[in-house]
Design a protein around this motif. Structure first.
Motif, short mmCIF file in Angstrom:
data_model
loop_
_atom_site.label_atom_id
_atom_site.label_comp_id
_atom_site.label_asym_id
_atom_site.label_seq_id
_atom_site.Cartn_x
_atom_site.Cartn_y
_atom_site.Cartn_z
N LEU A 44 -2.13 6.56 1.70
CA LEU A 44 -3.61 6.56 3.07
C LEU A 44 -5.34 6.52 3.11
CD1 LEU A 44 -1.79 9.86 4.17
CD2 LEU A 44 -2.25 8.40 5.70
N ALA A 45 -4.74 6.65 1.52
CA ALA A 45 -6.27 6.82 0.52
C ALA A 45 -7.07 5.57 0.59
CB ALA A 45 -6.13 7.69 -0.47
N ILE A 46 -6.10 4.34 0.56
CA ILE A 46 -6.90 3.09 1.16
C ILE A 46 -6.73 2.88 2.62
CG2 ILE A 46 -5.88 0.87 0.74
CD1 ILE A 46 -4.36 1.73 -1.69
N ARG A 47 -6.11 3.90 3.32
CA ARG A 47 -6.10 3.33 4.88
C ARG A 47 -7.76 4.02 5.08
NH1 ARG A 47 -5.55 6.86 8.93
NH2 ARG A 47 -4.73 5.72 11.32
N ALA A 52 -10.05 -1.62 8.93
CA ALA A 52 -9.05 -2.75 8.93
C ALA A 52 -7.82 -2.38 9.45
CB ALA A 52 -9.08 -3.73 8.26
N LEU A 53 -7.03 -1.74 7.59
CA LEU A 53 -6.47 -0.93 7.97
C LEU A 53 -5.50 -0.03 8.45
CD1 LEU A 53 -5.21 -0.84 3.96
CD2 LEU A 53 -4.48 -2.15 5.29
N GLN A 54 -6.56 1.08 9.12
CA GLN A 54 -6.59 1.93 10.43
C GLN A 54 -6.26 1.30 11.90
OE1 GLN A 54 -10.29 4.55 10.53
NE2 GLN A 54 -10.49 3.97 8.37
N THR A 55 -6.74 -0.23 12.06
CA THR A 55 -6.57 -0.39 12.83
C THR A 55 -5.03 -0.91 12.28
OG1 THR A 55 -8.86 -1.29 13.72
CG2 THR A 55 -7.06 -2.52 14.16
N LEU A 56 -4.87 -2.30 12.06
CA LEU A 56 -3.24 -1.70 11.13
C LEU A 56 -2.34 -1.14 11.25
CD1 LEU A 56 -3.63 -4.97 8.30
CD2 LEU A 56 -3.39 -5.50 10.61
N TRP A 57 -2.35 0.63 10.87
CA TRP A 57 -1.78 1.35 10.39
C TRP A 57 -1.88 2.33 11.35
CZ3 TRP A 57 -1.61 0.64 4.53
CH2 TRP A 57 -1.53 -0.37 4.55
N PRO A 58 -1.78 2.19 13.02
CA PRO A 58 -2.72 3.30 13.26
C PRO A 58 -1.89 4.60 13.34
CG PRO A 58 -1.79 0.88 14.89
CD PRO A 58 -1.32 0.78 13.31
N ASP A 59 -0.40 4.63 13.48
CA ASP A 59 0.39 5.27 13.03
C ASP A 59 0.76 6.12 11.97
OD1 ASP A 59 2.52 7.22 13.65
OD2 ASP A 59 2.92 6.49 15.72
N GLN A 61 2.83 8.43 11.29
CA GLN A 61 4.47 8.88 11.10
C GLN A 61 4.64 7.38 10.75
OE1 GLN A 61 5.56 11.60 10.34
NE2 GLN A 61 7.26 10.66 9.82
N VAL A 62 4.49 6.78 11.45
CA VAL A 62 5.09 4.66 11.00
C VAL A 62 4.98 5.16 9.57
CG1 VAL A 62 5.33 2.66 11.50
CG2 VAL A 62 4.65 4.80 13.73
N LEU A 63 3.35 4.70 9.29
CA LEU A 63 3.38 4.34 8.51
C LEU A 63 4.31 4.89 6.99
CD1 LEU A 63 1.45 2.84 6.48
CD2 LEU A 63 -0.23 5.00 6.05
N LYS A 64 4.99 6.56 7.04
CA LYS A 64 5.62 7.43 6.22
C LYS A 64 7.09 6.85 6.41
CE LYS A 64 6.38 11.36 4.49
NZ LYS A 64 6.27 11.95 2.93
N ASN A 65 7.07 6.65 7.76
CA ASN A 65 8.93 5.46 7.37
C ASN A 65 8.68 4.66 6.74
OD1 ASN A 65 9.40 8.59 8.56
ND2 ASN A 65 9.69 7.74 10.55
N CYS A 66 8.24 3.70 6.86
CA CYS A 66 7.28 2.68 5.80
C CYS A 66 8.07 1.53 7.12
CB CYS A 66 8.54 2.36 4.88
SG CYS A 66 8.19 0.82 4.23
#
Length: 265
Positions: A44-47, A52-59, A61-66
């Motif tokens: 989250l800190a890197i995002r 670019a990562l905010q676009t690649l990892w928009p959700d 909760q999905v990130l939390k679930n790997c």
């Protein structure tokens, strides 16, 4: 009433299908991999600092679930981050931001991402189980720390096109599982001292070594490898005349001989 009784059995398959669907949804929810809290907070800190990562990892909760498997892989039991893959995204972040993941990280692949800063000594200390370090096409400076030689599981070390300088630590000769080493396009004045070259005799799995396009000079030739070895051969006095492959090397690791690239120096 008779017609209702006749219709009733026909409803049972539909009810069963709906019940089965609900059951499967509940099972999937229970079995979803939850990333460890520390790794999640670090990502989250890197995002937060990399659009670019905010676009690649928009959700989140999905990130939390790997849930972005093309970029990461987590342990199915502990949720700890095992692998991270970020190639070609201009993050423009200090490399030290990637040094706080779980100690079981095995593959660290962040290439052409605009990483900068000195190569961190903490990398080998924090991630002793690494099998792959791939940090090519960044802006990493400094020297390679001696403790890289402690990474007993390391198979691939590729740090092309950065700003790495001498000395290359003798401890790299301890990496007896290493199959690929690429240090081309850096600021090395010679690949390594003679003592490290001798240690390559014990690296029986090494099949590809690339030290091209560095700043080699004849003034330092006496400090560098000047005789052939069992698996990796250097021509004397850095008068290199090795053929340049016309295609990418085969990394299936079944080759019985080593390929060394030292052209363009």
């Amino acid at each position: 009433r008779a017609s209702n009784m006749r219709r009733h059995p026909t409803c049972l398959p539909t009810l069963c299908i709906k019940s089965l669907a609900i059951f499967l949804m509940l099972c999937c929810a229970v079995s979803a991999v939850q990333m460890s809290q520390g790794d999640y907070e670090n990502l989250l800190a890197i995002r937060s600092l990399a659009p670019a990562l905010q676009t690649l990892w928009p959700d989140t909760q999905v990130l939390k679930n790997c849930g972005y498997p093309q970029f990461m892989n987590c342990s199915s039991t502990t949720g700890e981050l095992r692998e991270i893959f970020l190639q070609g995204y201009k993050l423009k972040l200090p490399i030290n931001m990637f040094m706080n993941f779980s100690s079981n990280l095995q593959r660290f692949v962040v290439e052409d991402a605009g990483l900068y800063g000195e190569f961190p000594e903490s990398l080998a200390n924090n991630y002793p189980n690494l099998t792959t370090i791939a940090l090519s096409f960044n802006n990493i400076t400094g020297t390679l720390p001696a403790n890289l030689g402690n990474l007993a599981q390391l198979v691939v070390l590729t740090i092309r096109k950065n700003h790495i300088e001498n000395p290359v630590p003798l401890s790299l000769g301890n990496l007896n599982r290493l199959q690929v080493i690429q240090l081309s396009g850096n600021r090395l004045k010679c690949p390594f001292p003679n003592d490290l070259g001798a240690r390559f005799e014990n690296m029986s799995k090494l099949i590809f070594a690339d030290f091209a396009a560095n700043n080699y000079s004849t003034d330092s030739s006496s400090l560098c490898i000047d005789r052939p070895y069992k698996k990796v051969s250097f021509l004397p006095n850095f008068s290199f005349d090795l053929s340049i492959p016309t295609r990418a090397p085969d990394f299936s690791f079944n080759s019985s001989s080593a390929l060394v690239e030292v052209y363009g120096n």
